[in-house]
Design a protein around this motif. Sequence first.
Motif, PDB file in Angstrom:
ATOM      1  N   GLU A 230       0.898  -1.280  -0.123  1.00  0.00           N
ATOM      2  CA  GLU A 230      -0.035  -0.039  -0.041  1.00  0.00           C
ATOM      3  C   GLU A 230       0.830   1.206  -0.069  1.00  0.00           C
ATOM      4  O   GLU A 230       0.355   2.483   0.054  1.00  0.00           O
ATOM      5  N   ASP A 231       2.250   1.110  -0.118  1.00  0.00           N
ATOM      6  CA  ASP A 231       3.026   2.364  -0.053  1.00  0.00           C
ATOM      7  C   ASP A 231       2.671   3.114  -1.373  1.00  0.00           C
ATOM      8  O   ASP A 231       2.998   2.715  -2.388  1.00  0.00           O
ATOM      9  N   GLU A 232       2.539   4.534  -0.970  1.00  0.00           N
ATOM     10  CA  GLU A 232       2.124   5.544  -1.967  1.00  0.00           C
ATOM     11  C   GLU A 232       3.313   5.745  -2.880  1.00  0.00           C
ATOM     12  O   GLU A 232       3.028   5.895  -4.250  1.00  0.00           O
ATOM     13  N   ASN A 233       4.413   5.608  -2.301  1.00  0.00           N
ATOM     14  CA  ASN A 233       5.696   5.970  -3.179  1.00  0.00           C
ATOM     15  C   ASN A 233       6.048   4.881  -4.225  1.00  0.00           C
ATOM     16  O   ASN A 233       6.938   5.277  -5.176  1.00  0.00           O
ATOM     17  N   LEU A 234       5.422   3.764  -4.285  1.00  0.00           N
ATOM     18  CA  LEU A 234       5.562   2.761  -4.994  1.00  0.00           C
ATOM     19  C   LEU A 234       4.663   2.911  -6.216  1.00  0.00           C
ATOM     20  O   LEU A 234       4.857   2.167  -7.577  1.00  0.00           O
ATOM     21  N   GLN A 235       3.669   3.768  -6.266  1.00  0.00           N
ATOM     22  CA  GLN A 235       2.819   4.116  -7.277  1.00  0.00           C
ATOM     23  C   GLN A 235       3.384   4.693  -8.635  1.00  0.00           C
ATOM     24  O   GLN A 235       2.935   3.798  -9.719  1.00  0.00           O
ATOM     25  N   LYS A 236       4.336   5.278  -8.526  1.00  0.00           N
ATOM     26  CA  LYS A 236       4.942   5.866  -9.865  1.00  0.00           C
ATOM     27  C   LYS A 236       5.584   4.659 -10.652  1.00  0.00           C
ATOM     28  O   LYS A 236       5.609   4.435 -11.809  1.00  0.00           O
ATOM     29  N   TYR A 237       6.153   3.482  -9.999  1.00  0.00           N
ATOM     30  CA  TYR A 237       6.763   2.561 -10.646  1.00  0.00           C
ATOM     31  C   TYR A 237       5.444   1.674 -11.291  1.00  0.00           C
ATOM     32  O   TYR A 237       5.545   1.391 -12.179  1.00  0.00           O
ATOM     33  N   TYR A 238       4.495   1.532 -10.320  1.00  0.00           N
ATOM     34  CA  TYR A 238       3.413   0.836 -10.758  1.00  0.00           C
ATOM     35  C   TYR A 238       2.686   1.509 -12.237  1.00  0.00           C
ATOM     36  O   TYR A 238       2.534   0.705 -13.023  1.00  0.00           O
ATOM     37  N   HIS A 239       2.567   2.677 -12.274  1.00  0.00           N
ATOM     38  CA  HIS A 239       1.891   3.319 -13.187  1.00  0.00           C
ATOM     39  C   HIS A 239       2.769   3.197 -14.536  1.00  0.00           C
ATOM     40  O   HIS A 239       2.223   3.041 -15.557  1.00  0.00           O
ATOM     41  N   GLN A 240       3.938   3.307 -13.995  1.00  0.00           N
ATOM     42  CA  GLN A 240       5.165   3.205 -15.326  1.00  0.00           C
ATOM     43  C   GLN A 240       5.028   1.885 -16.057  1.00  0.00           C
ATOM     44  O   GLN A 240       4.895   1.425 -17.167  1.00  0.00           O
ATOM     45  N   ILE A 241       4.924   0.449 -15.135  1.00  0.00           N
ATOM     46  CA  ILE A 241       4.766  -0.818 -15.832  1.00  0.00           C
ATOM     47  C   ILE A 241       3.240  -0.808 -16.353  1.00  0.00           C
ATOM     48  O   ILE A 241       3.189  -1.631 -17.432  1.00  0.00           O
ATOM     49  N   VAL A 242       2.239  -0.280 -15.936  1.00  0.00           N
ATOM     50  CA  VAL A 242       0.943  -0.414 -16.350  1.00  0.00           C
ATOM     51  C   VAL A 242       0.891  -0.018 -17.822  1.00  0.00           C
ATOM     52  O   VAL A 242       0.495  -0.415 -18.856  1.00  0.00           O
ATOM     53  N   GLN A 243       1.744   1.398 -17.655  1.00  0.00           N
ATOM     54  CA  GLN A 243       1.924   2.017 -19.205  1.00  0.00           C
ATOM     55  C   GLN A 243       2.247   1.170 -20.345  1.00  0.00           C
ATOM     56  O   GLN A 243       1.987   0.910 -21.650  1.00  0.00           O
ATOM     57  N   GLU A 244       3.338   0.341 -19.810  1.00  0.00           N
ATOM     58  CA  GLU A 244       4.266  -0.540 -20.717  1.00  0.00           C
ATOM     59  C   GLU A 244       3.226  -1.567 -21.207  1.00  0.00           C
ATOM     60  O   GLU A 244       3.443  -1.989 -22.033  1.00  0.00           O
ATOM     61  N   LEU A 245       2.681  -2.072 -20.184  1.00  0.00           N
ATOM     62  CA  LEU A 245       1.960  -3.269 -20.340  1.00  0.00           C
ATOM     63  C   LEU A 245       0.444  -3.225 -21.210  1.00  0.00           C
ATOM     64  O   LEU A 245       0.110  -4.059 -21.815  1.00  0.00           O
ATOM     65  N   LYS A 246       0.018  -2.067 -20.963  1.00  0.00           N
ATOM     66  CA  LYS A 246      -1.372  -1.806 -21.688  1.00  0.00           C
ATOM     67  C   LYS A 246      -1.699  -2.268 -23.100  1.00  0.00           C
ATOM     68  O   LYS A 246      -2.460  -3.032 -23.508  1.00  0.00           O
ATOM     69  N   SER A 247      -0.448  -1.909 -23.979  1.00  0.00           N
ATOM     70  CA  SER A 247      -0.695  -2.104 -25.082  1.00  0.00           C
ATOM     71  C   SER A 247      -0.309  -3.440 -25.419  1.00  0.00           C
ATOM     72  O   SER A 247      -1.027  -4.111 -26.338  1.00  0.00           O
ATOM     73  N   GLU A 248       0.377  -4.249 -24.626  1.00  0.00           N
ATOM     74  CA  GLU A 248       0.758  -5.462 -24.906  1.00  0.00           C
ATOM     75  C   GLU A 248      -0.492  -6.530 -24.425  1.00  0.00           C
ATOM     76  O   GLU A 248      -1.051  -7.290 -25.153  1.00  0.00           O
ATOM     77  N   VAL A 249      -1.327  -6.051 -23.367  1.00  0.00           N
ATOM     78  CA  VAL A 249      -2.578  -6.736 -22.980  1.00  0.00           C
ATOM     79  C   VAL A 249      -3.469  -6.547 -24.036  1.00  0.00           C
ATOM     80  O   VAL A 249      -4.139  -7.694 -24.415  1.00  0.00           O
ATOM     81  N   LYS A 250      -3.610  -5.384 -24.610  1.00  0.00           N
ATOM     82  CA  LYS A 250      -4.710  -5.142 -25.625  1.00  0.00           C
ATOM     83  C   LYS A 250      -4.291  -6.242 -27.095  1.00  0.00           C
ATOM     84  O   LYS A 250      -5.304  -6.796 -27.462  1.00  0.00           O
ATOM     85  N   ALA A 251      -3.146  -6.194 -27.125  1.00  0.00           N
ATOM     86  CA  ALA A 251      -2.674  -7.183 -28.357  1.00  0.00           C
ATOM     87  C   ALA A 251      -3.037  -8.655 -27.883  1.00  0.00           C
ATOM     88  O   ALA A 251      -3.519  -9.404 -28.747  1.00  0.00           O
ATOM     89  N   GLN A 252      -2.771  -8.843 -26.804  1.00  0.00           N
ATOM     90  CA  GLN A 252      -2.877 -10.517 -26.374  1.00  0.00           C
ATOM     91  C   GLN A 252      -4.567 -10.622 -26.516  1.00  0.00           C
ATOM     92  O   GLN A 252      -4.957 -11.905 -27.090  1.00  0.00           O
ATOM     93  N   ILE A 253      -5.281  -9.643 -25.978  1.00  0.00           N
ATOM     94  CA  ILE A 253      -6.679  -9.932 -26.078  1.00  0.00           C
ATOM     95  C   ILE A 253      -7.126 -10.061 -27.346  1.00  0.00           C
ATOM     96  O   ILE A 253      -8.019 -11.007 -27.818  1.00  0.00           O
ATOM     97  N   LYS A 254      -6.648  -9.259 -28.227  1.00  0.00           N
ATOM     98  CA  LYS A 254      -6.897  -9.429 -29.680  1.00  0.00           C
ATOM     99  C   LYS A 254      -6.641 -10.632 -30.375  1.00  0.00           C
ATOM    100  O   LYS A 254      -7.383 -11.288 -31.100  1.00  0.00           O
ATOM    101  N   ASP A 255      -5.406 -10.889 -29.913  1.00  0.00           N
ATOM    102  CA  ASP A 255      -4.788 -12.249 -30.267  1.00  0.00           C
ATOM    103  C   ASP A 255      -5.966 -13.586 -30.059  1.00  0.00           C
ATOM    104  O   ASP A 255      -6.332 -14.386 -30.844  1.00  0.00           O
ATOM    105  N   GLU A 256      -6.372 -13.416 -28.772  1.00  0.00           N
ATOM    106  CA  GLU A 256      -7.237 -14.655 -28.291  1.00  0.00           C
ATOM    107  C   GLU A 256      -8.434 -14.339 -29.084  1.00  0.00           C
ATOM    108  O   GLU A 256      -9.127 -15.430 -29.197  1.00  0.00           O
ATOM    109  N   PHE A 257      -9.066 -13.417 -29.485  1.00  0.00           N
ATOM    110  CA  PHE A 257     -10.393 -13.400 -29.981  1.00  0.00           C
ATOM    111  C   PHE A 257     -10.451 -13.439 -31.592  1.00  0.00           C
ATOM    112  O   PHE A 257     -11.654 -13.619 -32.266  1.00  0.00           O
ATOM    113  N   GLN A 258      -9.173 -13.768 -32.034  1.00  0.00           N
ATOM    114  CA  GLN A 258      -9.112 -13.657 -33.376  1.00  0.00           C
ATOM    115  C   GLN A 258      -9.736 -15.146 -34.043  1.00  0.00           C
ATOM    116  O   GLN A 258      -9.454 -16.161 -33.537  1.00  0.00           O
TER     117      GLN A 258
END
Lengths: 258, 267
Positions: A230-258
């Motif tokens: 729950e440490d607030e200071n870890l949030q920025k790392y968290y968001h950084q990774i979320v940003q990196e992953l967002k497009s990948e998860v989208k791509a993965q979901i698209k793959d699965e529904f093809q």
Amino acid sequence: MTKLQAKNIVKTFDHNGNSVLVLDSINLNVEEGDFVCIVGPSGCGKSTFLNIIAGLEQPDSGEILLNGKPISTAGPDRTMVFQEGALFPWLKVIDNVEFGLKIAGIPKDERRLISQRYLDMMQLTKFADSYVYQLSTGMKQRIAIARALAMDPEILLMDEPFAALDSQTRDLLLVELQLIWERTKKTIIFVTHNISESVVLGNRVAVFKNRPSQIKKEITIDYRRPRLSEDENLQKYYHQIVQELKSEVKAQIKDEFQ
Amino acid sequence: MIQNIISKKNSFANLDDAANVVLSLAVFIGVWQLVFMLGIWPKIALPSPLIVAESFAKIILNHTLLQGVGVTLGRLLVGFAISFTLGMLIGFTMIRFKGFGKTLNSFSAGLLSFPSIAWVPFSILLIGFNDLGILFVVIMSSIFSIMISTYGSIRNIPPIYLDAARNMGAKGLSLFSHVTIPAAAPSLIVGIRQAWSFAWHAIIGAEILMSIVGLGHILSVGREFLDMGQVIASMITIFTIGLLADRLLLFKLEEKVRRKWGLDYHR
């Protein structure tokens, strides 16, 4: 000193007669005593990568170097904590912890000393004579960690070990694992799909791309320990990774529904 | 403590079970006596419980029963030991060589349902009207069940157990004895129980047709002399031995394994 080096690891799977490229040249260096987390969309091959390091699966090309020497088979110098624990139901807790030591031919007295130490560390000494079904999921995972540590491995591999736990138990184990890591100075590679878990645990987080997988980015997390989720200071790392992953998860979901 | 509670629960259950058995037996004998007194069948075709008890006493006192049981159990144990060892070994070979395993598995499935009595003529002509011939029938009737269950139980082991064991350095013989066998045990025991009952069917059948001693022979002598008392007495003996062997040995073993694995908690 470099503990583990993955060089150009390529792996394809046969899926209904089609060959699917899963790992497309993965390169990763892990220093001695490092704590590296691997995150990525589901099905991206992060568990496969861990299995290759463990020697349970063979790569199509590329190699894994442990202390500079290539490895090819499974071995107790790289012990794994599996997602479901994979404890043996026919053995008592203490015999589960001692399994690898017994295989290695270590005498009983010595085995008892080692297993006692790790059961103590996990605060499960009084369950030494229980069978696996008598334990909660959280206890099972702690036993699995004790079993892996008892082998005194060069490197500890963890494949989503906390995925099946409730969030309170997970938070406790996240702290516990950090303390164990500081105490034992083990090199750890930890695979997870849970971003906050990776931020709490890792010195470094390697983000995997969607299939065919490569390491998209490595993020260093330089922050004091033990970290709490729950440490607030870890949030920025968290968001950084979320940003990196967002497009990948989208791509993965698209793959699965093809 | 948990173990304590379980064993306490079991001893109550045992008491309950014993009461149930006594009650069922009493009802069975009562109905039997009643049917006897109604006189639907002549006395020679359906004797009373008392007459059967007398026949029992007769074959016990002249030692035919004890001798018969001894001979039959001796043959059974030898035959089953051979079929157990051989069946396991063939089962392991089937695992080791996949193509061979697949072929032999379908082949054994056919022979599994093959009636044991049908081996008798073949065995008499091939081996002879003797102990070895009887052993052959016992082995052929139980070995396929051992083979198939060895093969199936090992193939059904969750791969994660083998991965975990290999990860901790187990391979070859150590993997086999420390993981493969114990992991396969729960379903393996079911197959062994089945094989045991097949062997038991086979030995009695074979003895009726091709022996001059043994339980099956006592049964067949009873028929020849129109001595229904002796027929029923030997049938009760066969039933009792079969039940005791299963309950005291194989079932106990199975329960022990199931308890360890925590499989006792199915609701």
